[in-house]
Enzyme design. Structure first.
Site, PDB file in Angstrom:
ATOM      1  CG  ASP A  63      38.819  31.514  45.125  1.00 22.86           C
ATOM      2  OD1 ASP A  63      38.722  30.445  44.487  1.00 22.86           O
ATOM      3  OD2 ASP A  63      39.041  32.608  44.568  1.00 22.86           O
ATOM      4  CB  SER A  64      42.815  29.966  43.709  1.00 23.34           C
ATOM      5  OG  SER A  64      41.790  30.548  42.922  1.00 23.34           O
ATOM      6  CB  CYS A 101      38.543  27.438  44.679  1.00 22.80           C
ATOM      7  SG  CYS A 101      39.574  27.182  43.239  1.00 22.80           S
ATOM      8  CD  GLU A 159      42.079  37.483  38.807  1.00 18.19           C
ATOM      9  OE1 GLU A 159      43.222  37.926  38.942  1.00 18.19           O
ATOM     10  OE2 GLU A 159      41.538  36.675  39.597  1.00 18.19           O
ATOM     11  CB  CYS A 214      34.999  29.537  36.933  1.00 18.43           C
ATOM     12  SG  CYS A 214      36.461  30.522  37.323  1.00 18.43           S
ATOM     13  CG  HIS A 264      37.291  34.883  38.297  1.00 20.34           C
ATOM     14  ND1 HIS A 264      37.691  33.970  39.254  1.00 20.34           N
ATOM     15  CD2 HIS A 264      38.233  35.855  38.293  1.00 20.34           C
ATOM     16  CE1 HIS A 264      38.823  34.374  39.796  1.00 20.34           C
ATOM     17  NE2 HIS A 264      39.175  35.519  39.226  1.00 20.34           N
TER      18      HIS A 264
HETATM   19  N1  DGL Z   1      38.912  30.140  41.726  1.00 17.91           N
HETATM   20  C1  DGL Z   1      39.167  29.398  40.518  1.00 17.91           C
HETATM   21  C2  DGL Z   1      37.968  28.507  40.201  1.00 17.91           C
HETATM   22  O1  DGL Z   1      36.859  28.764  40.601  1.00 17.91           O
HETATM   23  C3  DGL Z   1      39.474  30.319  39.363  1.00 17.91           C
HETATM   24  C4  DGL Z   1      40.817  30.991  39.466  1.00 17.91           C
HETATM   25  C5  DGL Z   1      41.962  29.997  39.475  1.00 17.91           C
HETATM   26  O2  DGL Z   1      42.253  29.380  38.431  1.00 17.91           O
HETATM   27  O3  DGL Z   1      42.533  29.823  40.541  1.00 17.91           O
HETATM   28  O4  DGL Z   1      38.143  27.503  39.545  1.00 17.91           O
END
Ligand code: DGL
Length: 274
Positions: A11-12, A74, A153, A185, A187
Site C-alpha cells: 500500500d502507499s 491500495c 489518519e 479506499c 482508509h
Molecule cells: N491507499 C490509498 C488508496 O487506497 C489511500 C492513501 C493514498 O492516497 O495513498 O487509494
C-alpha cells in the site's frame, strides 16, 4: 514449497493494513509480508505514471522477499497499475477493484451504485468501468473524497468535522438515492459507523478490503497456492519511512498488535525482475 511462501501486500502507507486485517481473517494460516510506502504516501494525489512506477517498485521489493502472490491493497495503485504489474511480473497479482465491483453487483437491489475514493482512483474510472462492463442495468455515481484520508489518519473517525465533510461529499449520492456504496479506499472501512450515520441503514456498504480478501482466498485455492499449514500466519511489515510513526497508528488499521516494521529503501524498477 511455493504454497507455503508468504503473500505480499503493498500500500502507499498504513491504510493497506485494513486489507491485511481481512486477509488474516479469511486466510488465518497464511504468512503476510506487508510493505507500506510511507515515504511517498499519498498515492491518491499523484499522476498515473508516478503511481505505476511506485507500484512496480513495491511489487519488485515483495518479489525479492520470496512471496507467492501480491495483493495490491491500495485502491489508487489497483486502479492505475494493475495491468502493468500483471504484465511485468510473473506471479499472481490481485487488486481490490474487481472484487469490489463483483460484491457491489451482488449487493445492489435498485442498481444505483455509488463509489468513493481518492482523486486518482475516481479519475481512473476503474470502478465505474468495471461495473458498467458487467451490467447493463446499473447506474454509477463516483465521487472523489480527498479530505477523508487525512481525517482518518488524524484519528477523527467520528468527529463532527468528519461527519460534516461526509455529508457534503455524499449529498449528490444521496440525492441520486444510491442503494450501494463502494468504499474504494484503504482508509474508508474505518469510517463505516460515520458513513452509516450519514447514509442511514438502507445503503449497503461494500468494503473493498473484505471483498478483496475473499477473492484472494478463492483465487489462491484455484491456483493450488493455499498453504496446508495449520499454525497462525505471521505478519512482517516493511516501511520506507520511520517505523515509529507506523507503529503508533498501525493497531487501529489492523485491529490488533503489529510487530515493529523494518525500514527499507526501494530499488528502482529494473524491468528485469520476474
Ligand atoms: N491507499 C490509498 C488508496 O487506497 C489511500 C492513501 C493514498 O492516497 O495513498 O487509494
Amino acid at each position: 514449497m511455493t504454497a507455503d511462501k508468504p503473500i505480499g501486500v503493498f500500500d502507499s502507507g498504513i491504510g493497506g493494513l485494513t486489507v491485511a486485517r481481512q486477509l488474516r481473517r479469511a486466510l488465518p494460516h497464511e504468512d503476510l509480508v506487508y510493505l507500506g510506502d510511507t515515504a511517498r504516501v499519498p498515492y491518491g494525489t499523484k499522476s498515473p505514471a508516478t503511481v505505476i512506477r511506485f507500484a512496480r517498485e513495491d511489487t519488485q521489493f515483495l518479489l525479492r522477499q520470496g512471496v507467492k502472490a501480491v495483493v495490491v491493497a491500495c485502491n489508487t495503485a489497483s486502479a492505475w497499475a494493475l495491468p502493468a504489474l500483471e504484465q511485468g511480473f510473473q506471479l499472481p497479482v490481485f487488486g481490490v477493484i474487481l472484487p469490489g465491483v463483483r460484491a457491489a453487483l451482488r449487493r445492489t437491489r435498485a442498481g444505483r451504485i455509488g463509489v468513493i475514493g481518492t482523486t486518482a482512483t475516481i479519475r481512473s474510472q476503474a470502478y465505474s468501468r468495471g461495473l458498467l462492463s458487467r451490467s447493463d442495468t446499473v447506474s454509477v455515481l463516483a465521487k472523489a473524497c480527498p479530505l477523508l484520508v487525512p481525517l482518518v489518519e488524524e484519528g477523527w473517525m467520528r468527529h463532527p468535522v468528519t461527519l460534516a465533510v461526509l455529508r457534503e461529499y455524499l449529498r449528490p449520492l444521496r440525492r441520486r438515492r444510491i442503494d450501494t456504496l463502494i468504499l474504494g479506499c484503504t482508509h474508508y472501512p474505518l469510517l463505516k459507523p460515520a458513513l452509516r450515520a450519514v447514509l442511514g441503514p438502507g445503503v449497503a456498504l461494500v468494503d473493498s478490503a473484505e471483498s478483496c480478501a475473499r477473492y484472494v482466498r478463492e483465487r489462491l485455492a484455484h491456483l493450488g497456492l493455499l498453504s496446508a499449514r495449520r499454525r497462525s500466519g505471521a505478519l512482517h511489515s516493511f516501511v520506507t519511512d520511520e517505523p515509529e510513526r507506523f507503529a503508533e497508528r498501525a493497531r487501529q488499521f489492523l485491529g490488533g498488535v503489529v510487530e515493529p516494521a523494518r525500514k527499507v529503501e526501494l530499488a528502482p524498477w529494473t524491468g528485469g525482475v520476474r
